[in-house]
Design an enzyme around this catalytic site. Structure first.
Site, short mmCIF file in Angstrom:
data_model
loop_
_atom_site.label_atom_id
_atom_site.label_comp_id
_atom_site.label_asym_id
_atom_site.label_seq_id
_atom_site.Cartn_x
_atom_site.Cartn_y
_atom_site.Cartn_z
N HIS A 128 -22.82 3.68 4.48
CA HIS A 128 -22.81 4.28 3.13
C HIS A 128 -24.20 4.73 2.69
CE1 HIS A 128 -18.58 3.43 2.51
NE2 HIS A 128 -18.82 2.32 3.18
N SER A 133 -20.06 -1.43 0.58
CA SER A 133 -19.15 -0.33 0.27
C SER A 133 -18.31 -0.53 -0.98
CB SER A 133 -18.24 -0.06 1.46
OG SER A 133 -17.45 -1.20 1.73
N THR A 186 -22.14 6.33 10.37
CA THR A 186 -20.89 7.06 10.57
C THR A 186 -21.13 8.54 10.35
OG1 THR A 186 -18.57 7.21 9.94
CG2 THR A 186 -20.10 6.89 8.16
N ARG A 188 0.82 -1.21 0.00
CA ARG A 188 0.00 0.00 0.00
C ARG A 188 0.85 1.26 0.00
NH1 ARG A 188 -5.68 -0.99 2.85
NH2 ARG A 188 -6.13 -2.86 1.65
N LYS A 198 -18.56 9.97 6.54
CA LYS A 198 -18.67 9.86 5.08
C LYS A 198 -19.58 10.99 4.58
CE LYS A 198 -17.19 5.10 5.52
NZ LYS A 198 -15.77 5.35 5.66
C1 LIG Z 1 -19.66 -0.69 5.71
C2 LIG Z 1 -18.75 0.07 6.63
N1 LIG Z 1 -19.01 0.04 7.94
C3 LIG Z 1 -18.23 0.70 8.81
C4 LIG Z 1 -17.14 1.44 8.38
C5 LIG Z 1 -16.30 2.17 9.37
O1 LIG Z 1 -16.69 3.52 9.43
P1 LIG Z 1 -15.65 4.63 9.91
O2 LIG Z 1 -14.88 5.05 8.72
O3 LIG Z 1 -16.52 5.70 10.50
O4 LIG Z 1 -14.79 3.99 10.95
C6 LIG Z 1 -16.84 1.50 7.01
C7 LIG Z 1 -15.68 2.28 6.55
O5 LIG Z 1 -15.37 2.42 5.41
C8 LIG Z 1 -17.66 0.79 6.11
O6 LIG Z 1 -17.41 0.79 4.79
#
Ligand SMILES: Cc1ncc(COP(=O)(O)O)c(C=O)c1O
Length: 417
Positions: A227, A199, A255, A32, A258
């Protein structure tokens, strides 16, 4: 030369073990590289990409700041004012001086957004999933967790930390879920954990049908709307709200990082569920609470996004325009009903070469997505157009991807830089 006694074995070589791991990553083409991308607040997708020698202007096409709320004036002002009022850090866990009026107000706002009795903040969506899933399942006697095969790493972490029996149901496969549910006594506690918008593939779960099965077989439902929040439903409460089935979902997780453009996670549920988590979830109890500027910024963002349906409409229309432009240019994309537009590449080296070429030659930043984020052989570019991308941005982007794609496919690109 070894300084060890000849009869004693050599001590373990820790550095060599890590070197071996890193070499394996490099050999597989999935080492990465974190590009230094300084997004420019208030200037849409524009960012400054800094490498060792230079700083160059680029356009970002893979941000999860879906609506650009991270630099919305109301959000920035709220963060600055909170710093001046409360200071930068919260100074403690929620129990020990870390609960400000902002935390209480944000939890009340989130509960109201989701039409639930209460909500609870965590320091990220990841922590929310890990802490809430594991705690709920541990507290229910003999709980069986039923987890969708494509669930996010944070949900898997929650399932594993629960240390109870689990079954993985095939992704979005209702018949398989029903088969697993039907094999269990009705009286046994069961927790179905799944996402609304997945996602990486951008597909959407049949939320109502899953909840109906849960009702029939006596299961509790836990839905990750990470999402979905901000983007779907009349006030951006997510896909369950869009589908009018919020009341059928027991726990909604989201969250603030995003579509709301800040940082932090939460769950919204009945007052009893939230009260239980508040006093039992280690990931909530034993960590410093969300910083005041983030809490204030989140509150301002959620309030703004709820009221701004034009912003959601602009987001949708940009997504539709990008999908149409990719189709017209004959570029591949995975069909999705969501705002996530994956362009399949199917090879880690090609995927990285394509992303590198786009960055170096065309000033386009889109991160290659490789294993373990997606299964091997399904490497892709994951595009997330937003309201700040102009029609001209979309046209330039598609032209660049088409040219870069042809060049990479033809094998002409060995070294992008
Ligand atoms: C489906 C899903 N749940 C939870 C998370 C975690 O969220 P956070 O970025 O707020 O830690 C992500 C992060 O990309 C996600 O794609």
């Amino acid at each position: 030369m070894s300084t060890c006694h000849p009869d004693r074995p050599e001590p373990f070589d820790y550095q060599a073990a890590f070197d071996q791991r890193l070499s394996a990553l490099k050999a597989e083409g999935r080492y990465r590289v974190f590009r230094r991308i300084a997004r420019q607040a208030g200037q849409g997708p524009l960012a400054h990409w800094q490498d060792e020698e230079d700083t160059r202007a680029v356009r970002v096409w893979c941000s999860n700041d879906y609506l650009g709320m991270s630099s919305h004036p109301a959000v920035r002002t709220a963060a600055k004012e909170a710093v001046d009022t409360y200071g930068v850090g919260s100074g403690g866990t929620r129990n020990i001086s870390g609960t400000t009026p902002l935390h209480a107000a944000l939890e009340a706002e989130l509960a109201d957004l989701h039409g639930k009795e209460a909500a609870l903040l965590f320091t990220s969506g990841y922590v929310a999933n890990e802490a809430a899933i594991s705690t709920l399942a541990k507290l229910l006697p003999e709980c069986l967790i039923l987890s969708d095969a494509d669930n996010h790493a944070s949900m898997i972490a929650g399932v594993q930390a629960a240390r109870c029996e689990k079954r993985i149901w095939r992704h979005n496969d209702l018949a398989h879920l029903e088969e697993l549910l039907a094999a269990e006594p009705l009286s046994r506690p069961k927790l179905i954990v799944f996402e609304s918008v997945y996602s990486m593939d951008g597909d959407i779960a049949p939320i109502e049908a899953i909840c109906d099965l849960a009702g029939r077989y006596g299961a509790m439902t836990y839905l990750d709307e990470v999402h979905g929040v901000g983007l779907y439903g009349p006030e951006g409460a997510g896909v369950a709200a869009r589908d009018g089935v919020v009341n059928k979902v027991d726990v909604i997780e989201g969250t603030l990082a995003k579509a709301f453009g800040v940082m932090g996670g939460y769950v919204a549920a009945s007052a009893r569920v939230i009260d239980t988590l508040r006093s039992h979830a280690p990931g909530f109890i034993f960590t410093t609470s969300m910083a005041p500027p983030l809490t204030a910024a989140s509150l301002a963002s959620v309030r703004h996004v709820r009221a701004d349906s034009d912003l959601r409409a602009r987001h949708k229309s940009r997504v539709a325009q990008l999908k149409a432009a990719l189709d017209e240019a004959g570029l591949p994309r995975m069909p999705t009903d969501s705002h996530i537009v994956p362009v399949p590449v199917g090879d880690p080296y090609l995927c990285k070469a394509l992303a590198d070429l786009l960055l170096y030659r065309y000033g386009i930043y889109v991160q290659p997505i490789n294993f373990p984020t997606v299964p091997r052989g399904t490497e892709r570019l994951r595009l997330t157009p937003g309201p700040a991308h102009s029609e001209a941005d979309i046209a330039d982007f598609v032209r660049a991807v088409k040219a870069a794609w042809q060049e990479v496919q033809n094998g002409r690109i060995h070294q992008a830089a």
